[in-house]
Design a protein around this motif. Structure first.
Motif, PDB file in Angstrom:
ATOM      1  N   GLY A  32      41.686  49.292  30.941  1.00  0.00           N
ATOM      2  CA  GLY A  32      41.289  48.452  29.823  1.00  0.00           C
ATOM      3  C   GLY A  32      40.202  47.514  30.279  1.00  0.00           C
ATOM      4  N   GLU A  33      39.633  46.787  29.324  1.00  0.00           N
ATOM      5  CA  GLU A  33      38.580  45.835  29.640  1.00  0.00           C
ATOM      6  C   GLU A  33      39.149  44.679  30.459  1.00  0.00           C
ATOM      7  N   PHE A  34      38.268  43.796  30.934  1.00  0.00           N
ATOM      8  CA  PHE A  34      38.712  42.653  31.715  1.00  0.00           C
ATOM      9  C   PHE A  34      39.694  41.813  30.904  1.00  0.00           C
ATOM     10  N   ARG A  35      40.645  41.231  31.625  1.00  0.00           N
ATOM     11  CA  ARG A  35      41.671  40.350  31.051  1.00  0.00           C
ATOM     12  C   ARG A  35      42.616  41.047  30.081  1.00  0.00           C
ATOM     13  N   THR A  36      42.738  42.355  30.154  1.00  0.00           N
ATOM     14  CA  THR A  36      43.689  43.013  29.255  1.00  0.00           C
ATOM     15  C   THR A  36      45.088  43.059  29.854  1.00  0.00           C
ATOM     16  N   LYS A  38      45.933  44.231  33.306  1.00  0.00           N
ATOM     17  CA  LYS A  38      46.185  45.237  34.351  1.00  0.00           C
ATOM     18  C   LYS A  38      46.772  44.585  35.610  1.00  0.00           C
ATOM     19  N   THR A  39      46.164  43.473  36.006  1.00  0.00           N
ATOM     20  CA  THR A  39      46.640  42.790  37.211  1.00  0.00           C
ATOM     21  C   THR A  39      47.970  42.076  36.949  1.00  0.00           C
ATOM     22  N   GLN A  40      48.124  41.527  35.770  1.00  0.00           N
ATOM     23  CA  GLN A  40      49.403  40.871  35.438  1.00  0.00           C
ATOM     24  C   GLN A  40      50.544  41.886  35.366  1.00  0.00           C
ATOM     25  N   LEU A  41      50.233  43.053  34.869  1.00  0.00           N
ATOM     26  CA  LEU A  41      51.227  44.140  34.856  1.00  0.00           C
ATOM     27  C   LEU A  41      51.591  44.528  36.293  1.00  0.00           C
ATOM     28  N   SER A  68      42.019  45.776  45.719  1.00  0.00           N
ATOM     29  CA  SER A  68      40.603  45.972  46.048  1.00  0.00           C
ATOM     30  C   SER A  68      39.736  44.842  45.514  1.00  0.00           C
ATOM     31  N   GLU A  69      40.303  43.993  44.669  1.00  0.00           N
ATOM     32  CA  GLU A  69      39.474  43.002  43.973  1.00  0.00           C
ATOM     33  C   GLU A  69      39.808  41.562  44.315  1.00  0.00           C
ATOM     34  N   ASN A  70      40.758  41.388  45.248  1.00  0.00           N
ATOM     35  CA  ASN A  70      41.165  40.052  45.654  1.00  0.00           C
ATOM     36  C   ASN A  70      41.700  39.228  44.490  1.00  0.00           C
ATOM     37  N   GLU A  75      51.634  33.411  44.546  1.00  0.00           N
ATOM     38  CA  GLU A  75      52.286  32.332  43.795  1.00  0.00           C
ATOM     39  C   GLU A  75      52.667  32.758  42.372  1.00  0.00           C
ATOM     40  N   ARG A  76      51.910  33.720  41.846  1.00  0.00           N
ATOM     41  CA  ARG A  76      52.205  34.238  40.501  1.00  0.00           C
ATOM     42  C   ARG A  76      53.560  34.946  40.472  1.00  0.00           C
ATOM     43  N   LEU A  77      53.977  35.440  41.647  1.00  0.00           N
ATOM     44  CA  LEU A  77      55.234  36.190  41.678  1.00  0.00           C
ATOM     45  C   LEU A  77      56.450  35.273  41.517  1.00  0.00           C
ATOM     46  N   ALA A 215      45.709  35.857  21.011  1.00  0.00           N
ATOM     47  CA  ALA A 215      46.177  34.939  22.071  1.00  0.00           C
ATOM     48  C   ALA A 215      46.678  35.688  23.289  1.00  0.00           C
ATOM     49  N   GLU A 216      47.964  35.525  23.615  1.00  0.00           N
ATOM     50  CA  GLU A 216      48.510  36.122  24.834  1.00  0.00           C
ATOM     51  C   GLU A 216      48.916  37.580  24.642  1.00  0.00           C
ATOM     52  N   THR A 217      48.797  38.078  23.435  1.00  0.00           N
ATOM     53  CA  THR A 217      49.315  39.429  23.190  1.00  0.00           C
ATOM     54  C   THR A 217      48.313  40.498  23.603  1.00  0.00           C
ATOM     55  N   ALA A 236      53.254  40.691  25.633  1.00  0.00           N
ATOM     56  CA  ALA A 236      52.608  39.396  25.859  1.00  0.00           C
ATOM     57  C   ALA A 236      52.558  39.101  27.348  1.00  0.00           C
ATOM     58  N   ILE A 237      51.538  38.340  27.737  1.00  0.00           N
ATOM     59  CA  ILE A 237      51.442  37.881  29.129  1.00  0.00           C
ATOM     60  C   ILE A 237      51.872  36.420  29.145  1.00  0.00           C
ATOM     61  N   THR A 238      52.924  36.142  29.891  1.00  0.00           N
ATOM     62  CA  THR A 238      53.456  34.776  29.982  1.00  0.00           C
ATOM     63  C   THR A 238      53.558  34.365  31.449  1.00  0.00           C
ATOM     64  N   ASN A 239      53.967  33.124  31.684  1.00  0.00           N
ATOM     65  CA  ASN A 239      54.205  32.669  33.059  1.00  0.00           C
ATOM     66  C   ASN A 239      55.221  33.552  33.764  1.00  0.00           C
ATOM     67  N   GLY A 240      56.188  34.024  33.021  1.00  0.00           N
ATOM     68  CA  GLY A 240      57.229  34.886  33.587  1.00  0.00           C
ATOM     69  C   GLY A 240      56.792  36.340  33.669  1.00  0.00           C
TER      70      GLY A 240
HETATM   71  P1  GTP Z   1      40.194  42.548  35.163  1.00  0.00           P
HETATM   72  O1  GTP Z   1      40.803  42.759  36.510  1.00  0.00           O
HETATM   73  O2  GTP Z   1      39.248  41.395  35.132  1.00  0.00           O
HETATM   74  O3  GTP Z   1      39.577  43.793  34.599  1.00  0.00           O
HETATM   75  O4  GTP Z   1      41.345  42.104  34.133  1.00  0.00           O
HETATM   76  P2  GTP Z   1      42.893  42.488  34.100  1.00  0.00           P
HETATM   77  O5  GTP Z   1      43.104  43.538  33.085  1.00  0.00           O
HETATM   78  O6  GTP Z   1      43.432  42.716  35.462  1.00  0.00           O
HETATM   79  O7  GTP Z   1      43.505  41.162  33.480  1.00  0.00           O
HETATM   80  P3  GTP Z   1      44.649  40.268  34.085  1.00  0.00           P
HETATM   81  O8  GTP Z   1      45.877  41.038  34.322  1.00  0.00           O
HETATM   82  O9  GTP Z   1      44.107  39.469  35.195  1.00  0.00           O
HETATM   83  O10 GTP Z   1      44.961  39.358  32.826  1.00  0.00           O
HETATM   84  C1  GTP Z   1      44.407  38.134  32.706  1.00  0.00           C
HETATM   85  C2  GTP Z   1      45.127  37.465  31.552  1.00  0.00           C
HETATM   86  O11 GTP Z   1      46.439  37.076  31.954  1.00  0.00           O
HETATM   87  C3  GTP Z   1      44.382  36.235  31.164  1.00  0.00           C
HETATM   88  O12 GTP Z   1      44.214  36.257  29.753  1.00  0.00           O
HETATM   89  C4  GTP Z   1      45.274  35.095  31.588  1.00  0.00           C
HETATM   90  O13 GTP Z   1      45.227  34.073  30.670  1.00  0.00           O
HETATM   91  C5  GTP Z   1      46.668  35.733  31.621  1.00  0.00           C
HETATM   92  N1  GTP Z   1      47.490  35.102  32.644  1.00  0.00           N
HETATM   93  C6  GTP Z   1      47.329  35.178  33.972  1.00  0.00           C
HETATM   94  N2  GTP Z   1      48.218  34.404  34.603  1.00  0.00           N
HETATM   95  C7  GTP Z   1      48.963  33.835  33.642  1.00  0.00           C
HETATM   96  C8  GTP Z   1      50.058  32.908  33.651  1.00  0.00           C
HETATM   97  O14 GTP Z   1      50.520  32.468  34.687  1.00  0.00           O
HETATM   98  N3  GTP Z   1      50.575  32.550  32.444  1.00  0.00           N
HETATM   99  C9  GTP Z   1      50.084  33.055  31.293  1.00  0.00           C
HETATM  100  N4  GTP Z   1      50.664  32.661  30.147  1.00  0.00           N
HETATM  101  N5  GTP Z   1      49.062  33.905  31.237  1.00  0.00           N
HETATM  102  C10 GTP Z   1      48.504  34.280  32.393  1.00  0.00           C
END
Ligand code: GTP
Ligand code: MG
Length: 244
Positions: A32-36, A38-41, A68-70, A75-77, A215-217, A236-240
């Motif tokens: 997916g595009e940036f901030r979708t 992937k890293t949070q998953l 690969s992207e640092n 701490e997020r864990l 928003a976070e969805t 949704a992406i949350t602190n948890g």
């Molecule tokens: P790229 O690597 O840039 O392509 O993006 P990605 O798909 O890996 O996105 P990533 O998983 O980094 O998602 C970033 C989103 O997660 C952002 O919109 C952040 O606001 C959200 N996010 C990250 N950490 C937290 C957190 O601790 N709490 C909440 N609520 N949201 C978070």
């Protein structure tokens, strides 16, 4: 015989369209595009892979995280571990972390991975590569290098597949998007595609496309699967971590 298991994504909706979660002996790709997300998953799965599920005979286990992207943040864990009632120090120790610095290094790291899987048989449950493809794009970015890149990528993906089967682990990889030049000429609704063409399409068992919602969805969709419905799931992406 090896018993296939599935790791929860933290979202029941997403698990549902995946048929239960991220499967072992297979490669699951999220793109997916940036901030979708992937890293949070990836962060969330690092914790959920550790959760035993007795009803399914799943013991839980350790994780190897190749970054690969640092963008890995230990701490997020902590808040994710807390959500699932895991002691955070212990949960962090169960995630073996390594950076990858170029595509060759990323390939070599699989020797180390295989060594660890072998040494501690049955202890590792999940291998994460975030992002699997970024360094291949960097190292083979020149004109006329596409065929080489695809060949190396195919070798890399084949090794991931073998590791997943030999050691019964789930492999979760992330991938980026590219605009498809041909698509701008047609009237396709979605001109963006995952990077890696046919190689990635064939190598990944399950492909999840991610896009932003409000928003976070985020909205996940199973992409191009012959045996899974093209259903969508909102999470949704949350602190948890990732949740419904
Ligand atoms: P790229 O690597 O840039 O392509 O993006 P990605 O798909 O890996 O996105 P990533 O998983 O980094 O998602 C970033 C989103 O997660 C952002 O919109 C952040 O606001 C959200 N996010 C990250 N950490 C937290 C957190 O601790 N709490 C909440 N609520 N949201 C978070
Ligand atoms: Mg990321």
């Amino acid at each position: 015989r090896k018993h296939v298991f599935k790791i929860t994504t933290g979202s029941a909706e997403l698990d549902k369209i995946l048929g239960g979660g991220i499967e072992s002996m297979a490669i699951t790709e999220a793109f997916g595009e940036f901030r979708t997300g992937k890293t949070q998953l990836s962060h969330t799965l690092s914790i959920t892979a550790q959760l035993p599920d007795e009803s399914k005979g799943y013991s839980g286990g350790k994780v190897i995280y190749v970054d690969s992207e640092n963008t890995f943040r230990p701490e997020r864990l902590r808040p994710i571990a807390a959500r699932f009632n895991l002691e955070d120090e212990c949960a962090l120790e169960n995630v073996l972390y390594t950076r990858s610095f170029n595509s060759e290094h990323q390939m070599e790291l699989l020797d180390m991975v295989a060594g660890l899987f072998h040494q501690e048989a049955g202890i590792f449950k999940l291998l994460i590569i975030d992002s699997a493809i970024a360094l291949f794009r960097v190292d083979f970015s020149g004109r006329g290098e596409l065929a080489d890149r695809q060949q190396k990528l195919a070798q890399y993906m084949a090794r991931l597949q073998r590791l997943s089967e030999e050691f019964n682990v789930a492999v979760f990889i992330t991938n980026q998007m590219t605009s498809d030049p041909g698509a701008t000429m047609s009237f396709q609704a979605d001109p963006k595609k995952p990077v890696g063409g046919n190689i990635m399409a064939h190598a990944s068992t399950t492909r999840i496309s991610l896009r932003k919602g409000r928003a976070e969805t985020r909205i996940a969709k199973i992409y191009d699967s012959p045996d899974m419905p093209e259903a969508e799931a909102m999470f949704a992406i949350t602190n948890g971590g990732v949740t419904d």
